[in-house]
Design a protein around this motif. Structure first.
Motif, PDB file in Angstrom:
ATOM      1  N   ILE A  35       8.013  20.598 -16.744  1.00  0.00           N
ATOM      2  CA  ILE A  35       8.116  20.705 -18.198  1.00  0.00           C
ATOM      3  C   ILE A  35       7.110  21.709 -18.729  1.00  0.00           C
ATOM      4  O   ILE A  35       7.413  22.513 -19.622  1.00  0.00           O
ATOM      5  CB  ILE A  35       7.923  19.330 -18.861  1.00  0.00           C
ATOM      6  CG1 ILE A  35       9.016  18.353 -18.403  1.00  0.00           C
ATOM      7  CG2 ILE A  35       7.951  19.451 -20.383  1.00  0.00           C
ATOM      8  CD1 ILE A  35       8.809  16.936 -18.881  1.00  0.00           C
ATOM      9  N   GLY A  36       5.883  21.690 -18.185  1.00  0.00           N
ATOM     10  CA  GLY A  36       4.877  22.642 -18.620  1.00  0.00           C
ATOM     11  C   GLY A  36       5.306  24.078 -18.389  1.00  0.00           C
ATOM     12  O   GLY A  36       5.167  24.937 -19.275  1.00  0.00           O
ATOM     13  N   LEU A  37       5.859  24.371 -17.224  1.00  0.00           N
ATOM     14  CA  LEU A  37       6.328  25.724 -16.934  1.00  0.00           C
ATOM     15  C   LEU A  37       7.500  26.112 -17.821  1.00  0.00           C
ATOM     16  O   LEU A  37       7.606  27.264 -18.260  1.00  0.00           O
ATOM     17  CB  LEU A  37       6.709  25.835 -15.457  1.00  0.00           C
ATOM     18  CG  LEU A  37       5.553  25.953 -14.462  1.00  0.00           C
ATOM     19  CD1 LEU A  37       6.070  25.875 -13.041  1.00  0.00           C
ATOM     20  CD2 LEU A  37       4.785  27.250 -14.697  1.00  0.00           C
ATOM     21  N   LEU A  38       8.386  25.161 -18.086  1.00  0.00           N
ATOM     22  CA  LEU A  38       9.533  25.455 -18.947  1.00  0.00           C
ATOM     23  C   LEU A  38       9.094  25.770 -20.376  1.00  0.00           C
ATOM     24  O   LEU A  38       9.773  26.512 -21.091  1.00  0.00           O
ATOM     25  CB  LEU A  38      10.506  24.274 -18.941  1.00  0.00           C
ATOM     26  CG  LEU A  38      11.327  24.105 -17.652  1.00  0.00           C
ATOM     27  CD1 LEU A  38      12.020  22.746 -17.630  1.00  0.00           C
ATOM     28  CD2 LEU A  38      12.357  25.216 -17.529  1.00  0.00           C
ATOM     29  N   LEU A  39       7.953  25.224 -20.802  1.00  0.00           N
ATOM     30  CA  LEU A  39       7.441  25.504 -22.140  1.00  0.00           C
ATOM     31  C   LEU A  39       6.615  26.785 -22.185  1.00  0.00           C
ATOM     32  O   LEU A  39       6.647  27.516 -23.167  1.00  0.00           O
ATOM     33  CB  LEU A  39       6.591  24.330 -22.636  1.00  0.00           C
ATOM     34  CG  LEU A  39       7.328  23.012 -22.898  1.00  0.00           C
ATOM     35  CD1 LEU A  39       6.344  21.922 -23.295  1.00  0.00           C
ATOM     36  CD2 LEU A  39       8.384  23.179 -23.981  1.00  0.00           C
ATOM     37  N   VAL A  40       5.876  27.051 -21.108  1.00  0.00           N
ATOM     38  CA  VAL A  40       4.979  28.209 -21.091  1.00  0.00           C
ATOM     39  C   VAL A  40       5.692  29.481 -20.638  1.00  0.00           C
ATOM     40  O   VAL A  40       5.553  30.550 -21.249  1.00  0.00           O
ATOM     41  CB  VAL A  40       3.769  27.925 -20.175  1.00  0.00           C
ATOM     42  CG1 VAL A  40       2.924  29.187 -19.987  1.00  0.00           C
ATOM     43  CG2 VAL A  40       2.920  26.805 -20.748  1.00  0.00           C
ATOM     44  N   ALA A  41       6.451  29.371 -19.538  1.00  0.00           N
ATOM     45  CA  ALA A  41       7.113  30.549 -18.955  1.00  0.00           C
ATOM     46  C   ALA A  41       8.490  30.148 -18.445  1.00  0.00           C
ATOM     47  O   ALA A  41       8.686  29.987 -17.239  1.00  0.00           O
ATOM     48  CB  ALA A  41       6.262  31.134 -17.831  1.00  0.00           C
TER      49      ALA A  41
END
Length: 382
Positions: free
Chosen positions: A259-265
């Protein structure tokens, strides 16, 4: 069924986990299939599982506090009332409205469960157990927020935080017990705090980048806390009961990182959508952890060990497979029936194990192996 609180509640959790996702295949059953199934997997499935676990743990808490007069927890009638309240909540949840009567019906079970926990905990002055006794209220808040806003990410992060706080205590505790360590497990309060900050950032409407970086930090922290667990000693001999807990836990850092990667990059994970990351937490973490804990109540007992049956292993493997398929097929909506049916089959198999346990002796302790030489079951209360 009423000899112990976990018997009816774990069975209800398994049956509901197997039935609720079918609304995806039969959308005419609800005006809002997506919203209803997400709400029911939190309030219905997770709610019943939480009730069975907490009511089972309560007598142990009271025993540690040496309050033997109240050490047995709620009796049969209280558990029966909770089951009726749970069923009433599922009927109320079918209504599309959000008026007071519907919200009251949905709230009766979690509030009643919390009351059953708070009264003896406060009586025994177990202040350290207050947050866990209030966990059903947090679950209710997540479910109602999801019902009224449709914000699946908030609900998923709230459930992840709940699993991190509770599961982060029980998984290392079981590992240390198997490894023969007497010292209490090391907690991951910093990692849990970062996850709470990520949830707060999302609720406050901060930029996705802020929430994303906090989730990546939380993922690193939740993974790093495992370095202080006695994994090698606890998993020696390949005990399936502990391997299931650890495998389910791994979805916590994995889901938060996704989820963090989908939000950041988002370009880094081309082909994956935010709902796929959310399902890593709801299916893999929540579903896997709940099943791994509930399975312990119906496993065969050996001297100091729990022996998972074939049904437990098959059911857990299907839940893990369903999660992987949900991620792999996230770009193909027409194929999502495959992970849905895999999940439902896994919980149907587990429900069979739960039904069989209704006629078996109630083990003591329920969720862990008795020490060698100790009695593994106690007579049923009449």
């Amino acid at each position: 069924m009423w000899r112990a609180p976990h018997l009816p509640l774990f069975l209800l959790a398994a049956v509901w986990a197997a039935l609720a996702p079918l609304v995806w295949l039969f959308p005419a059953l609800s005006d809002d299939p997506a919203g209803w199934h997400r709400q029911e997997l939190i309030l219905g499935f997770a709610g019943a599982a939480m009730g069975g676990y907490l009511l089972t743990a309560l007598p142990h808490w009271l025993k540690l506090a040496e309050r033997s007069a109240s050490g047995r927890g709620p009796g049969k009638r209280a558990v029966q009332a909770l089951v009726v309240a749970w069923i009433a909540g599922r009927v109320a949840a079918l209504q599309p409205d959000t008026d007071l009567s519907v919200l009251t019906g949905i709230s009766i079970f979690p509030l009643g469960l919390s009351a059953c926990l708070l009264v003896p905990v406060l009586s025994a002055r177990l202040w350290s157990r207050l947050p866990i006794a209030l966990a059903p209220v947090g679950l209710l808040a997540a479910g109602l927020w999801l019902r009224m806003t449709g914000d699946g990410l908030t609900a998923a992060l709230a459930m992840a935080l709940l699993v991190a706080v509770v599961g982060g205590r029980i998984v290392p505790a079981f590992l240390r017990a198997r490894a023969g360590h007497a010292a209490p497990p090391v907690t991951g309060r910093v990692a849990d705090l970062v996850l709470a900050l990520a949830l707060a950032a999302h609720l406050l409407g901060m930029r996705d980048g802020v929430t994303g970086w906090l989730l990546l930090a939380a993922a690193a922290g939740q993974g790093a806390r495992m370095l202080r667990w006695p994994l090698a000693e606890g998993l020696a001999g390949r005990p399936a009961d502990l391997a299931m807990l650890v495998a389910a836990w791994l979805w916590l850092p994995a889901g938060l990182a996704l989820i963090g990667l989908l939000l950041v990059a988002p370009s880094v994970l081309a082909g994956l959508s935010p709902p796929a990351g959310v399902h890593a937490l709801t299916m893999g973490l929540m579903g896997g952890m709940i099943q791994a804990v509930m399975a312990r109540a119906s496993m065969r007992r050996g001297p100091g060990v729990l022996q998972a049956g074939n049904g437990h292993k098959i059911a857990f493997a299907l839940i893990m497979l369903a999660t992987v398929l949900r991620l792999a097929l996230s770009a193909s909506p027409e194929a999502l029936a495959v992970p849905t049916l895999t999940w439902c089959l896994g919980w149907a198999v587990f429900a069979g194990c739960a039904v069989r346990s209704l006629w078996a002796p109630v083990p003591h302790p329920v969720l862990s192996a008795a020490r060698p030489g100790a009695a593994s079951a106690r007579p049923a209360r009449r």
